[in-house]
Design a protein around this motif. Structure first.
Motif, PDB file in Angstrom:
ATOM      1  N   GLY A   1       0.811  -1.202   0.000  1.00 13.33           N
ATOM      2  CA  GLY A   1       0.000   0.000   0.000  1.00 13.33           C
ATOM      3  C   GLY A   1       0.848   1.256   0.000  1.00 13.33           C
ATOM      4  N   ASN A   2       2.174   1.134   0.171  1.00 17.00           N
ATOM      5  CA  ASN A   2       3.065   2.277   0.089  1.00 17.00           C
ATOM      6  C   ASN A   2       3.155   2.706  -1.365  1.00 17.00           C
ATOM      7  OD1 ASN A   2       5.234   4.041  -0.001  1.00 17.00           O
ATOM      8  ND2 ASN A   2       6.280   2.976   1.674  1.00 17.00           N
ATOM      9  N   GLU A   3       2.894   3.996  -1.626  1.00 19.19           N
ATOM     10  CA  GLU A   3       2.825   4.466  -3.000  1.00 19.19           C
ATOM     11  C   GLU A   3       4.197   4.640  -3.649  1.00 19.19           C
ATOM     12  OE1 GLU A   3       0.269   4.925  -4.877  1.00 19.19           O
ATOM     13  OE2 GLU A   3      -1.263   4.470  -3.418  1.00 19.19           O
ATOM     14  N   THR A   4       5.304   4.505  -2.905  1.00 24.52           N
ATOM     15  CA  THR A   4       6.630   4.741  -3.466  1.00 24.52           C
ATOM     16  C   THR A   4       7.220   3.455  -4.004  1.00 24.52           C
ATOM     17  OG1 THR A   4       6.977   6.496  -1.865  1.00 24.52           O
ATOM     18  CG2 THR A   4       8.920   5.638  -2.997  1.00 24.52           C
ATOM     19  N   PRO A   5       7.512   3.360  -5.303  1.00 23.07           N
ATOM     20  CA  PRO A   5       8.070   2.139  -5.869  1.00 23.07           C
ATOM     21  C   PRO A   5       9.488   1.898  -5.377  1.00 23.07           C
ATOM     22  CG  PRO A   5       7.174   3.579  -7.571  1.00 23.07           C
ATOM     23  CD  PRO A   5       7.240   4.358  -6.308  1.00 23.07           C
ATOM     24  N   VAL A   6       9.892   0.631  -5.452  1.00 24.67           N
ATOM     25  CA  VAL A   6      11.239   0.274  -5.055  1.00 24.67           C
ATOM     26  C   VAL A   6      12.230   0.808  -6.071  1.00 24.67           C
ATOM     27  CG1 VAL A   6      12.815  -1.654  -4.703  1.00 24.67           C
ATOM     28  CG2 VAL A   6      10.514  -1.755  -3.789  1.00 24.67           C
ATOM     29  N   GLU A   7      11.922   0.673  -7.354  1.00 29.49           N
ATOM     30  CA  GLU A   7      12.840   1.106  -8.386  1.00 29.49           C
ATOM     31  C   GLU A   7      12.183   2.167  -9.242  1.00 29.49           C
ATOM     32  OE1 GLU A   7      12.927  -1.845 -11.829  1.00 29.49           O
ATOM     33  OE2 GLU A   7      12.493  -3.137 -10.101  1.00 29.49           O
ATOM     34  N   SER A   8      12.974   3.121  -9.681  1.00 27.49           N
ATOM     35  CA  SER A   8      12.452   4.189 -10.518  1.00 27.49           C
ATOM     36  C   SER A   8      12.144   3.646 -11.910  1.00 27.49           C
ATOM     37  CB  SER A   8      13.474   5.319 -10.618  1.00 27.49           C
ATOM     38  OG  SER A   8      13.746   5.863  -9.352  1.00 27.49           O
ATOM     39  N   PRO A   9      11.171   4.258 -12.592  1.00 24.37           N
ATOM     40  CA  PRO A   9      10.861   3.805 -13.949  1.00 24.37           C
ATOM     41  C   PRO A   9      11.986   4.167 -14.903  1.00 24.37           C
ATOM     42  CG  PRO A   9       9.656   5.797 -13.427  1.00 24.37           C
ATOM     43  CD  PRO A   9      10.308   5.352 -12.151  1.00 24.37           C
ATOM     44  N   ASP A  10      12.101   3.412 -15.973  1.00 20.74           N
ATOM     45  CA  ASP A  10      13.068   3.722 -17.017  1.00 20.74           C
ATOM     46  C   ASP A  10      12.551   4.940 -17.780  1.00 20.74           C
ATOM     47  OD1 ASP A  10      14.681   3.886 -19.247  1.00 20.74           O
ATOM     48  OD2 ASP A  10      14.843   1.712 -19.492  1.00 20.74           O
ATOM     49  N   LEU A  11      13.238   6.077 -17.619  1.00 19.96           N
ATOM     50  CA  LEU A  11      12.745   7.326 -18.186  1.00 19.96           C
ATOM     51  C   LEU A  11      12.725   7.312 -19.710  1.00 19.96           C
ATOM     52  CD1 LEU A  11      14.439   9.917 -15.807  1.00 19.96           C
ATOM     53  CD2 LEU A  11      12.205   8.819 -15.619  1.00 19.96           C
ATOM     54  N   ASN A  12      13.529   6.469 -20.314  1.00 15.87           N
ATOM     55  CA  ASN A  12      13.560   6.399 -21.772  1.00 15.87           C
ATOM     56  C   ASN A  12      12.557   5.397 -22.337  1.00 15.87           C
ATOM     57  OD1 ASN A  12      15.686   8.295 -22.232  1.00 15.87           O
ATOM     58  ND2 ASN A  12      17.124   6.771 -21.456  1.00 15.87           N
ATOM     59  N   GLU A  13      11.848   4.709 -21.458  1.00 15.37           N
ATOM     60  CA  GLU A  13      10.887   3.699 -21.890  1.00 15.37           C
ATOM     61  C   GLU A  13       9.468   4.015 -21.441  1.00 15.37           C
ATOM     62  OE1 GLU A  13      11.438   1.068 -23.716  1.00 15.37           O
ATOM     63  OE2 GLU A  13      13.628   1.052 -23.818  1.00 15.37           O
ATOM     64  N   SER A  14       9.275   5.157 -20.737  1.00 15.40           N
ATOM     65  CA  SER A  14       8.002   5.394 -20.058  1.00 15.40           C
ATOM     66  C   SER A  14       7.350   6.702 -20.478  1.00 15.40           C
ATOM     67  CB  SER A  14       8.209   5.410 -18.540  1.00 15.40           C
ATOM     68  OG  SER A  14       8.760   4.188 -18.085  1.00 15.40           O
ATOM     69  N   ILE A  15       6.033   6.706 -20.406  1.00 13.00           N
ATOM     70  CA  ILE A  15       5.214   7.903 -20.553  1.00 13.00           C
ATOM     71  C   ILE A  15       4.629   8.210 -19.178  1.00 13.00           C
ATOM     72  CG2 ILE A  15       3.180   8.922 -21.640  1.00 13.00           C
ATOM     73  CD1 ILE A  15       3.597   6.962 -23.965  1.00 13.00           C
ATOM     74  N   PHE A  16       4.805   9.440 -18.703  1.00 17.05           N
ATOM     75  CA  PHE A  16       4.248   9.830 -17.414  1.00 17.05           C
ATOM     76  C   PHE A  16       2.815  10.317 -17.619  1.00 17.05           C
ATOM     77  CE2 PHE A  16       8.638   9.651 -16.413  1.00 17.05           C
ATOM     78  CZ  PHE A  16       8.736   9.497 -15.033  1.00 17.05           C
ATOM     79  N   LEU A  17       1.887   9.764 -16.840  1.00 14.73           N
ATOM     80  CA  LEU A  17       0.468  10.137 -16.897  1.00 14.73           C
ATOM     81  C   LEU A  17       0.101  10.847 -15.606  1.00 14.73           C
ATOM     82  CD1 LEU A  17      -0.965   6.830 -18.386  1.00 14.73           C
ATOM     83  CD2 LEU A  17      -0.400   8.930 -19.606  1.00 14.73           C
ATOM     84  N   VAL A  18      -0.462  12.049 -15.726  1.00 11.62           N
ATOM     85  CA  VAL A  18      -0.670  12.921 -14.576  1.00 11.62           C
ATOM     86  C   VAL A  18      -2.152  13.199 -14.381  1.00 11.62           C
ATOM     87  CG1 VAL A  18      -0.029  15.104 -13.499  1.00 11.62           C
ATOM     88  CG2 VAL A  18       1.537  14.003 -15.116  1.00 11.62           C
ATOM     89  N   GLY A  19      -2.673  12.878 -13.181  1.00 15.20           N
ATOM     90  CA  GLY A  19      -4.041  13.225 -12.805  1.00 15.20           C
ATOM     91  C   GLY A  19      -5.089  12.645 -13.726  1.00 15.20           C
TER      92      GLY A  19
END
Length: 652
Positions: free
Chosen positions: A356-374
């Motif tokens: 239930g902790n919202e903080t992931p263990v590992e950061s997303p791969d910034l070159n492979e990801s699309i950030f979706l906001v709200g």
């Protein structure tokens, strides 16, 4: 024995909200001054409050939680040194203070509804800690929002006909019978021995709310729908008199008691018609037996018992209905969670998914990801931030924003993601916050010069430009520039045309603003801003009018995708090549959609979610690649979403 004050000791980054304790004595001062306060010992966490942080009020008298409030200042000591004192001559006993505003008016939550959300904060049967983490604050906001009072509808001058669907959409679609071009409007958005402060307060010096609070009064307004007590008593007395066991009318005629009862009923009916006959009746009937009064007393007592029983049953039914509604929402939520878990490989599972902790263990791969906001998922407005990997169909949950935020705009600056403007479905914001993907933290930034939603943005040469939009009354041509060196938003050269629900993008050091709504019509026109000349110039217009569309830059060209043309949501695509200066018709998408999120990742355009013409929130993703056309991606992780923003956060 004095009790010990307990704290969670959450850091500023961990603090998602604060509950202030109260009773029914000082609402007027709290509301008129727009100021909340706590005893000095609570400054250990009040000092961590920053503008935009959600706040709530727990009324200890009725044990209900009120909101949604929002901090408009940082937590400080002695904003008002004499607040909540009888004559203003004594120093306040609540110096840990913050200035507030009402974010959204909602019905109060009883303790049975909010206790499960903050159960971990309870350290006794009736006492809980006031510090909330981001997950708790987000759930409380969602719960209160589901009980929000209907917001007032605000409309731009001659608005486009995009109407509200039960307050779920700030812009939705309806076609007139005349089939004339439609235009959008948008809606926006301690009275007992138990002392929540322990030894710090007593029942007489508690900071609280009273009956003047409009949120509390409104939450009780539906009591007026009940029939008057006298009418209920009258109806039941009439019926009981007719069937009274004392009646001997069937054998010897009416008994005195029955006759008296009928006289009481008749007097009630006569008085209701404005003709009081009490004096006459006393003359006509100077004597009544003691039994008659005993019968009346007995019947009245039975009536009170019946009323109490009815109220108890009504309360139980209401409680069961609420529990049923909550269970249905929880089932929907768990269903979505299960779908996401099924789509995530075991190696990419996060602590957030397991605990239930919202903080992931590992950061997303910034070159492979699309950030979706709200955005909005068809049930509730969201403060969530996700990273979406289209290749693996993996959606990772990152730390949520400080505010629920939809139809906002996003831009990248100094290796951070900036989100500004937008709203929560009712209220519009001027607030700005930025996200650092390295430490998974949000930071409050200087606010825009005014509140606005459905705006566009782009970053050029180390500056962010917030372009157009509207505030519910008018559409804007304004452009604001955030200068990171100065640390504030500066008004700069306005566009040539007002544009609400427009789209904008940067290409080769120039800024392009396309389409939108000007307060009268949807637009085909487009403009280009050259920062070297510091001026806007018109470029060739599109072939189709459109607003609430998406615009991206790929392979030195602009792609405008979907949107609303004044009548329908459209799937059409147009492509602009600055070298040629013309718009070309591109291959249409598979699905008509507007209010979608779009981004370019690895030479492909991804269009995510949105709304189609019948107000259905979409859960599909489409991908376009030159030479291959459009294809629908069978994503199980994204889920329904609209009014969201998207951006790709390259590490270059």
């Amino acid at each position: 024995m004095a009790s010990i004050v307990k704290y969670r000791n959450l850091s500023k980054n961990q603090l998602g909200g604060v509950i202030f304790g109260c009773t029914n004595n000082t609402t007027s001062e709290c509301i008129t001054k727009k100021l909340f306060g706590l005893p000095a010992q609570h400054f250990s966490y009040v000092k961590n409050i920053e503008p935009g942080l959600p706040l709530f009020l727990f009324n200890y008298s009725d044990r209900k939680l009120y909101g949604i409030y929002e901090a408009v200042s940082s937590g400080k000591m002695y904003i008002d040194s004499y607040g909540w004192t009888s004559d203003g001559s004594d120093r306040t006993r609540y110096p840990a203070q913050v200035q507030i505003r009402v974010r959204r008016e909602c019905q109060a939550l009883s303790e049975t509804l909010f206790k499960p959300i903050i159960f971990d904060n309870y350290y006794s049967q009736n006492h809980f800690l006031f510090e909330l983490d981001h997950v708790q604050a987000s759930k409380l906001i969602s719960k209160l929002t589901s009980l929000a009072f209907a917001p007032s509808v605000y409309t731009p001058q001659n608005p486009p006909k995009l109407l509200s669907a039960k307050q779920m959409f700030p812009l939705s679609i309806q076609r007139k019978e005349s089939q004339a071009p439609e235009r959008p409007y948008f809606t926006d958005d301690f009275a007992n021995s138990d002392d929540p402060f322990g030894a710090l307060c007593n029942p007489d010096d508690s900071l609280c709310l009273n009956g003047d609070n409009p949120l509390m009064e409104a939450s009780l307004a539906n009591k007026n729908a009940e029939p008057e007590e006298n009418d209920l008593i009258y109806m039941n007395l009439k019926e009981l008199a007719r069937h009274s066991p004392h009646s001997a009318a069937a054998v010897t005629g009416k008994s005195e008691e029955v006759t008296y009862m009928e006289d009481v009923v008749l007097e009630h009916e006569t008085c209701e018609n404005g003709m009081s006959t009490l004096g006459n009746r006393n003359n006509e009937r100077p004597y009544h037996s003691l039994d008659s009064y005993t019968t009346i007393s007995h019947l009245h007592r039975e009536m009170e018992e019946l009323k109490a029983f009815k109220q108890e049953q009504t309360c139980k039914i209401g409680t069961l209905e609420k529990k049923l509604a909550e269970a249905e929402l929880e089932i929907q939520r768990l269903g979505k969670v299960c779908m996401r878990f099924e789509s995530v490989p075991e190696t990419s599972m996060t602590v957030g998914a397991a605990t239930g902790n919202e903080t992931p263990v590992e950061s997303p791969d910034l070159n492979e990801s699309i950030f979706l906001v709200g955005g909005y998922d068809g049930v509730s407005w969201s403060s969530a931030l996700h990273s979406f990997s289209p290749v693996n169909d993996v959606l990772k949950t990152l730390k949520p924003m400080f505010s629920v935020r939809s139809y906002a705009s996003v831009a990248k600056l100094n290796k951070e993601l900036y989100v500004f403007g937008g709203g929560d479905g009712t209220l519009l914001y001027d607030t700005v916050e930025s996200y650092n993907p390295v430490n998974n933290q949000w930071t409050s930034r200087p606010s825009l010069n005014r509140k606005k939603g459905h705006l566009a943005s782009a970053a050029i040469h180390g500056n962010i430009f917030a372009i157009g939009g509207g505030n519910g009354v008018e559409c804007f041509s304004d452009v604001e520039m955030f200068d990171s060196d100065v640390g504030r938003w500066i008004s700069t050269r306005s566009m040539l045309q007002k544009r609400f629900a427009l789209a904008a993008v940067e290409l080769n050091g120039a800024l392009y603003a396309v389409g939108g709504y000007d307060g009268i019509d949807y637009l085909m026109s487009a403009e280009r801003f050259d920062p070297r000349e510091h001026s806007w110039t018109r470029i060739r217009s599109m072939n189709t009018r459109r607003g609430c569309h998406s615009l991206v830059a790929m392979n030195e060209k602009l792609y405008v995708v979907g949107g609303f043309d004044g009548i329908d949501m459209v799937p059409s695509v147009e492509i602009y090549d600055p070298r040629v200066g013309t718009w070309m018709i591109g291959e249409p998408m598979k699905q008509s959609r507007g209010y979608s999120a779009a981004a370019v990742l690895k030479e492909s355009i991804y269009v995510i979610g949105g709304v189609r013409a019948n107000e259905v929130v979409l859960d599909t993703v489409e991908r376009y690649k030159e030479g291959e056309g459009w294809e629908t991606i069978q994503s199980r992780s994204v889920g329904q979403r609209t009014f969201a923003s998207a951006i790709v956060f390259h590490t270059d």
